[in-house]
Design an enzyme around this catalytic site. Sequence first.
Site, mmCIF file in Angstrom:
data_model
loop_
_atom_site.group_PDB
_atom_site.id
_atom_site.type_symbol
_atom_site.label_atom_id
_atom_site.label_comp_id
_atom_site.label_asym_id
_atom_site.label_seq_id
_atom_site.Cartn_x
_atom_site.Cartn_y
_atom_site.Cartn_z
ATOM 1 N N ARG A 20 -53.247 -26.268 43.162
ATOM 2 C CA ARG A 20 -52.996 -24.884 43.556
ATOM 3 C C ARG A 20 -53.007 -24.758 45.079
ATOM 4 O O ARG A 20 -51.973 -24.639 45.711
ATOM 5 C CB ARG A 20 -54.038 -23.959 42.893
ATOM 6 C CG ARG A 20 -53.597 -22.512 42.781
ATOM 7 C CD ARG A 20 -53.811 -21.708 44.031
ATOM 8 N NE ARG A 20 -55.201 -21.716 44.485
ATOM 9 C CZ ARG A 20 -55.590 -21.326 45.696
ATOM 10 N NH1 ARG A 20 -54.699 -20.892 46.565
ATOM 11 N NH2 ARG A 20 -56.855 -21.378 46.053
ATOM 12 N N CYS A 245 -52.698 -24.892 56.309
ATOM 13 C CA CYS A 245 -53.210 -23.560 56.586
ATOM 14 C C CYS A 245 -52.034 -22.712 57.035
ATOM 15 O O CYS A 245 -51.351 -23.065 57.993
ATOM 16 C CB CYS A 245 -54.262 -23.656 57.683
ATOM 17 S SG CYS A 245 -54.722 -22.071 58.356
HETATM 18 ZN ZN ZN Z 1 -58.028 -22.368 50.342
#
Ligand code: ZN
Length: 315
Positions: A20, A245
Amino acid sequence: MGGRNVHLPESVVVCEVGLRDGLQNEKTQLRTEQKSELLEMFQEAGVRIVEVGSFVNPKAVPQMADTEDVFRRIRPRESAEYRVLVLNAKGLDRAVACGVRKAKFTISASRTHQMKNANRPPEALFEQLGELASSAAARNVVLSGAISTAFGCPFEGEISPEKVAGVAREFEKVGVREISLSDTTGMANPRQVYAMCLEMRERFPGVVWNLHFHNTRGMGLANVLAGMQAGVTRFDASLGGLGGCPFAPGATGNIATEDLLHMCAEMGIETGIDLDRMIAAARLLQEWIGHDLPGAVLKAGKNSDLHRTCEKNEN
Ligand code: ZN
């Protein structure tokens, strides 16, 4: 254990989130069969909590578009948990339709991050949370909570324990008993993690806490250790350190599962997971994803390997 020992848990639970959190931040999309194969490898290795995917808009996150199919292919193990991320009632409906028993709902501790992420203020999510929780309960789905940017926000900077507790209280109000503190952009430091975990455990003794660290600035495992010392025993990690990120292009993803397992093994902390099998899975994933993954053990091997291969070059 003698008096010289630092206080640490005897065992911890490692939750694999690579399918995920890792994949959703990768350009390369794995095929459903590849995801299933990895998931099966995790299970063979002894992983008992897997974050399988998320039920979000497939146009926004195409990497998660096949979560239903991945979920349906699981050969469930006894006492294993397969969780998915949901953002709203529609996501929960999709989860229920394919037999999911555990759904995770995330609220940001930072208003700005929440607005940028979902274009809605936290209060709107608090409202939605009540409906979601009762709808989940009515259909036999356990709802867990996650508080993102719990240790720092790229827009707001430092996040106070007050803010984190404010979100935790909303989760607690609607009966959520398991909450993850997420260092979404890798800003946490060990001192802060230790203090935050102690404070949350004190304020919410009925909650089971989970920690979710990104290794964006190399502090991931140090933060895990601080969490352990504060009594937390559940940690998310991503195979190979897969991911990134969204706010820091080129940054690394979650802490690497093999690095966490290796650290635990070296420290005599039980995980119940076979490290070699996970390293093999990480190698396969690296091949499929088409670039080097940041995991350290994946590159350097285990301590015990080095004793065998480097004995002639010691200095
Ligand atoms: Zn995360």
